[in-house]
Each structure stands twice: as structure tokens, then as C-alpha cells.
Design a protein around this motif. Sequence first.
Motif, PDB file in Angstrom:
ATOM      1  N   VAL A  28       4.925   3.516 -30.192  1.00 18.66           N
ATOM      2  CA  VAL A  28       4.831   5.255 -29.814  1.00 18.66           C
ATOM      3  C   VAL A  28       5.137   5.626 -30.426  1.00 18.66           C
ATOM      4  CG1 VAL A  28       7.485   5.543 -29.584  1.00 18.66           C
ATOM      5  CG2 VAL A  28       5.921   7.331 -28.333  1.00 18.66           C
ATOM      6  N   ASN A  29       4.157   7.352 -30.725  1.00 12.16           N
ATOM      7  CA  ASN A  29       4.646   8.037 -32.011  1.00 12.16           C
ATOM      8  C   ASN A  29       5.314   9.198 -31.818  1.00 12.16           C
ATOM      9  OD1 ASN A  29       3.043  10.508 -33.605  1.00 12.16           O
ATOM     10  ND2 ASN A  29       2.044   8.304 -34.822  1.00 12.16           N
ATOM     11  N   TYR A  30       5.860   9.170 -32.824  1.00 15.01           N
ATOM     12  CA  TYR A  30       7.326  10.316 -32.919  1.00 15.01           C
ATOM     13  C   TYR A  30       6.532  10.971 -34.071  1.00 15.01           C
ATOM     14  CZ  TYR A  30      10.792  13.175 -33.012  1.00 15.01           C
ATOM     15  OH  TYR A  30      12.510  13.858 -32.962  1.00 15.01           O
ATOM     16  N   VAL A  31       6.344  12.660 -34.061  1.00 13.33           N
ATOM     17  CA  VAL A  31       6.187  13.349 -35.698  1.00 13.33           C
ATOM     18  C   VAL A  31       5.226  12.235 -36.342  1.00 13.33           C
ATOM     19  CG1 VAL A  31       7.504  14.859 -35.171  1.00 13.33           C
ATOM     20  CG2 VAL A  31       8.772  12.620 -36.065  1.00 13.33           C
ATOM     21  N   GLY A  32       4.351  11.323 -36.158  1.00 17.88           N
ATOM     22  CA  GLY A  32       3.508  10.706 -37.086  1.00 17.88           C
ATOM     23  C   GLY A  32       4.371   9.607 -37.656  1.00 17.88           C
ATOM     24  N   PRO A  72      13.950  17.221 -44.420  1.00 16.56           N
ATOM     25  CA  PRO A  72      13.314  16.628 -43.548  1.00 16.56           C
ATOM     26  C   PRO A  72      11.722  16.007 -43.178  1.00 16.56           C
ATOM     27  CG  PRO A  72      13.977  18.956 -43.978  1.00 16.56           C
ATOM     28  CD  PRO A  72      13.990  18.529 -45.805  1.00 16.56           C
ATOM     29  N   ILE A  73      11.867  15.907 -41.526  1.00 14.05           N
ATOM     30  CA  ILE A  73      10.536  14.288 -41.758  1.00 14.05           C
ATOM     31  C   ILE A  73       8.858  15.583 -42.342  1.00 14.05           C
ATOM     32  CG2 ILE A  73       9.411  13.061 -40.742  1.00 14.05           C
ATOM     33  CD1 ILE A  73      12.331  13.327 -38.843  1.00 14.05           C
ATOM     34  N   GLN A  74       8.124  14.927 -42.750  1.00 20.25           N
ATOM     35  CA  GLN A  74       7.147  15.897 -43.742  1.00 20.25           C
ATOM     36  C   GLN A  74       5.861  15.500 -42.986  1.00 20.25           C
ATOM     37  OE1 GLN A  74       7.508  16.874 -47.554  1.00 20.25           O
ATOM     38  NE2 GLN A  74      10.466  16.924 -47.453  1.00 20.25           N
ATOM     39  N   VAL A  75       5.315  15.487 -42.983  1.00 19.26           N
ATOM     40  CA  VAL A  75       3.914  15.348 -43.112  1.00 19.26           C
ATOM     41  C   VAL A  75       2.931  15.337 -44.419  1.00 19.26           C
ATOM     42  CG1 VAL A  75       3.574  15.344 -40.780  1.00 19.26           C
ATOM     43  CG2 VAL A  75       2.351  17.447 -41.500  1.00 19.26           C
ATOM     44  N   GLN A  76       1.728  14.601 -44.788  1.00 18.26           N
ATOM     45  CA  GLN A  76       0.768  15.265 -45.470  1.00 18.26           C
ATOM     46  C   GLN A  76       0.601  16.282 -45.458  1.00 18.26           C
ATOM     47  OE1 GLN A  76       1.108  13.048 -48.464  1.00 18.26           O
ATOM     48  NE2 GLN A  76      -0.092  14.157 -49.434  1.00 18.26           N
ATOM     49  N   PRO A  77       0.673  16.833 -46.598  1.00 21.07           N
ATOM     50  CA  PRO A  77      -0.053  18.360 -47.009  1.00 21.07           C
ATOM     51  C   PRO A  77      -2.046  18.241 -47.193  1.00 21.07           C
ATOM     52  CG  PRO A  77       1.582  18.920 -48.073  1.00 21.07           C
ATOM     53  CD  PRO A  77       1.825  17.358 -47.876  1.00 21.07           C
ATOM     54  N   ASN A 117       4.239  22.066 -43.871  1.00 25.27           N
ATOM     55  CA  ASN A 117       4.308  20.839 -43.298  1.00 25.27           C
ATOM     56  C   ASN A 117       5.776  19.738 -42.261  1.00 25.27           C
ATOM     57  OD1 ASN A 117       5.906  20.890 -46.277  1.00 25.27           O
ATOM     58  ND2 ASN A 117       5.412  18.957 -46.674  1.00 25.27           N
ATOM     59  N   PHE A 118       6.639  20.249 -42.268  1.00 22.42           N
ATOM     60  CA  PHE A 118       7.642  20.343 -41.063  1.00 22.42           C
ATOM     61  C   PHE A 118       6.668  19.795 -39.822  1.00 22.42           C
ATOM     62  CE2 PHE A 118      10.675  21.269 -38.391  1.00 22.42           C
ATOM     63  CZ  PHE A 118      11.695  20.910 -38.238  1.00 22.42           C
ATOM     64  N   SER A 119       7.576  18.324 -39.886  1.00 25.31           N
ATOM     65  CA  SER A 119       6.677  16.986 -38.962  1.00 25.31           C
ATOM     66  C   SER A 119       6.680  17.725 -37.358  1.00 25.31           C
ATOM     67  CB  SER A 119       7.165  16.052 -38.657  1.00 25.31           C
ATOM     68  OG  SER A 119       8.811  16.079 -38.475  1.00 25.31           O
ATOM     69  N   ILE A 120       7.787  18.878 -37.693  1.00 26.08           N
ATOM     70  CA  ILE A 120       7.980  19.148 -35.900  1.00 26.08           C
ATOM     71  C   ILE A 120       6.649  20.708 -35.671  1.00 26.08           C
ATOM     72  CG2 ILE A 120       9.507  20.200 -33.805  1.00 26.08           C
ATOM     73  CD1 ILE A 120      11.787  18.482 -34.887  1.00 26.08           C
ATOM     74  N   VAL A 141      -2.841  22.611 -43.577  1.00 26.94           N
ATOM     75  CA  VAL A 141      -1.279  22.420 -43.994  1.00 26.94           C
ATOM     76  C   VAL A 141      -0.327  22.515 -45.209  1.00 26.94           C
ATOM     77  CG1 VAL A 141       0.440  20.253 -43.530  1.00 26.94           C
ATOM     78  CG2 VAL A 141      -1.340  20.709 -41.436  1.00 26.94           C
ATOM     79  N   THR A 142       0.382  23.107 -45.040  1.00 29.18           N
ATOM     80  CA  THR A 142       0.536  23.481 -46.640  1.00 29.18           C
ATOM     81  C   THR A 142       1.818  23.190 -47.277  1.00 29.18           C
ATOM     82  OG1 THR A 142       1.982  25.299 -46.125  1.00 29.18           O
ATOM     83  CG2 THR A 142      -0.339  25.619 -46.623  1.00 29.18           C
ATOM     84  N   ASP A 143       2.595  22.806 -48.188  1.00 32.21           N
ATOM     85  CA  ASP A 143       3.275  22.459 -49.285  1.00 32.21           C
ATOM     86  C   ASP A 143       4.648  22.688 -48.380  1.00 32.21           C
ATOM     87  OD1 ASP A 143       5.219  20.621 -49.553  1.00 32.21           O
ATOM     88  OD2 ASP A 143       3.790  19.925 -51.766  1.00 32.21           O
TER      89      ASP A 143
END
Length: 360
Positions: free
Chosen positions: A37-41, A232-237, A256-259, A279-281
Amino acid sequence: MYRHEKTFYNKTGIFLRVKANDPDLKKKVSEANAYKVNYVGMEFSLDGFAVEADGDLASAVKQIRSISKLPLIIIGTDPVVLEAALSTITDEQTLIYAADASNSEALAGIAKKYKASLVCKAETLEALADLTQKLQAVGVDDLVLDLGGKNMAEWLTLATQTRRLAIKNNYRPLGFPTIFFAGQVGPEKEAVYAAQAISKYTGFLVLDTFAPEMIYALLVLRENIYTDPQKPIQVQPGIYEINSPKPESPVLITTNFSITYFSVANEVESSGLPAWLVVTDAEGMSVLTAWAAGKFDAERIAKAIKGFDVANKVSRKRIVLPGHVAVLSGELEEELSGWEIRVGPREAVDLPAFMKQALN
């Protein structure tokens, strides 16, 4: 230990118990092994299987190994049966459950021979400490504790006592990971027992029920507990395509906050509307937090638009700002000459309606 200051390490391993004589063993293992299962990436899955020797244990282990390479806990009391099962998986480290005063000598020999870890159990903490010292004296050091406990309150008391003795008093005979069987009181309370076990020091959690909705909640709980509270859990900008956007599709802006990212992305994706999502940094902060901290401003947004070459991907230069930072619209117009700046809704759930009504 204060949750906002320290990070917890060594996540609880979540295992599913299966029985050797179950005619549907392969089916159950296959289903659980395939669960992801995928959760915030991040991709979550079970950590292993605990197989109980109520039938041909060696055969059951072989069946499981034909399907899954996840770690195993083998559960039984007969040293001959346990050794037969271990002989089929000599190239890996397995956890044996469990040694007590009656069989510790025999199981210690098997654990040493196959380089396996060994669970210890006893009626009291004093007896358990004596048993771990006895096993260490014969060269078995990789130990796990079964603390027992007739109910949730009793187990929590024992878990707290052993943790304090080991850490505060440096009492090494009880300084080992623990194992907990969440299904001991039936499926109706299994999730509650499992949640407490994850929250309170359990190293190995064994479930009896494969229920994706329960396992998902437990995996998310574990991740939240063991995430660095100061990172915090982040995603790639970057620029993300949602629903195959066209050059005339709108450009949405977020941090880029994952949630925050997945809230926006999921709402737009489920609506079926195409969009470009920039998605900005913001160092992993949410929109309002980043804006208050000076990490999400017109200059940074403009830098992202230019850095990701958004202008060459769209024919209509139209940006949608999050409603919470509407104050940035004027500054962004100055930073991005020739772009139309629109202020979107405050909440992600309102984006589809906004896109249908205001952007067409």
C-alpha cells in the motif's frame, strides 16, 4: 524521551501468523505477501510470517518459501520438529518461538547450530532474567522476550518495567526486544492490542488476522511513531502531470510536504481533470507553515516555475495559488510577467469544483 525532540529507531516488525496444517496456507501467504500500500509516497507491506507447528512444519516452511522470501518466525515446542524446519532454510536467520525452563537447553543447541534467534518466556520477570542469562552463558545472545500478560494492562505494565530496567538501570538480562501476539484475545480486539504493542516497545508484532484495513492503519501508526519529528515527510520538488494534462491545462502550486502534495494530487486525480502540479521546495512544510516561515513566497514560486521550465509546457500561462496564501498574488504577478495569477480554494477538497467553475 520526548516525542518532539527524539527519533525512535528499529521499527516494530509486523508478522502474520499462519498454521502448518491449514489447507489454504499457500493462498493466505500469497495474498499477504502481495499486499502493498502506498502512503504519502512510501510503500508499506508486511514484514514476515510466523508459522505455527500444528502440522508438518518443514513442509509448511517449504511452501511459504516457494511464495515469499520474507523473514520467518517458527512456532513450536518440539526440538525435532523445529530443527527439521530450520534445516530447509539454512541460509537465513530465523526466529524460534519459544524457549522456556523445560526446553531451553535443547533449543539453545538448535539456535546455535542454525544461527537462529530465540524467544524466551517465563512466568515472572525474575525467571525470565534467569533464563536469558542461562542462554547467554551457553553462547546464545540473539534473544527476544515474550513477557506474557493476561490482558492489555498487565502486558503494558510488564513492557514498561522491562524497558525501564534495561535503559534506566542498565539491567542487561532484560535488555532484549519483545514479541507480542495481538490475536490472543480474539479478532474483535486485535487491532487495539496491536496498536498498543507498536506504541509501547514491541519489537515483533504477530497478527492472526489478515485484514488490509487493519494492517494499513497499523503500518501508518508505526510510520508516524518512527518518523523523525523534526524532519517532515517530503516529496521531490518538481512538476507533476495529473490526468495527462494538455498545454492549455492549469498550473497548480503547492509545497513539498507529502500530506499536502497527496491531498491536492488525489483530489485532482479523482476528479478526472487534467492539471500541471508544481511542487516547490518548502523544506517539507505545509502551505501556511512554510509561508509563515518564509519558505513559500513569490520569489520561491517564481524560481520553481522557471527552474522546471513550465512556460514551455503550457500554451496558457495560468497559475493557481493555494487560497491560504492569496496575499502572494500581487508579488507573484511582478515576479512572473505575462502569467495570469488565480487564487484557488483554501482546501484541497474544493479544488475540483473550483477548476470546473472558475478555470473553464
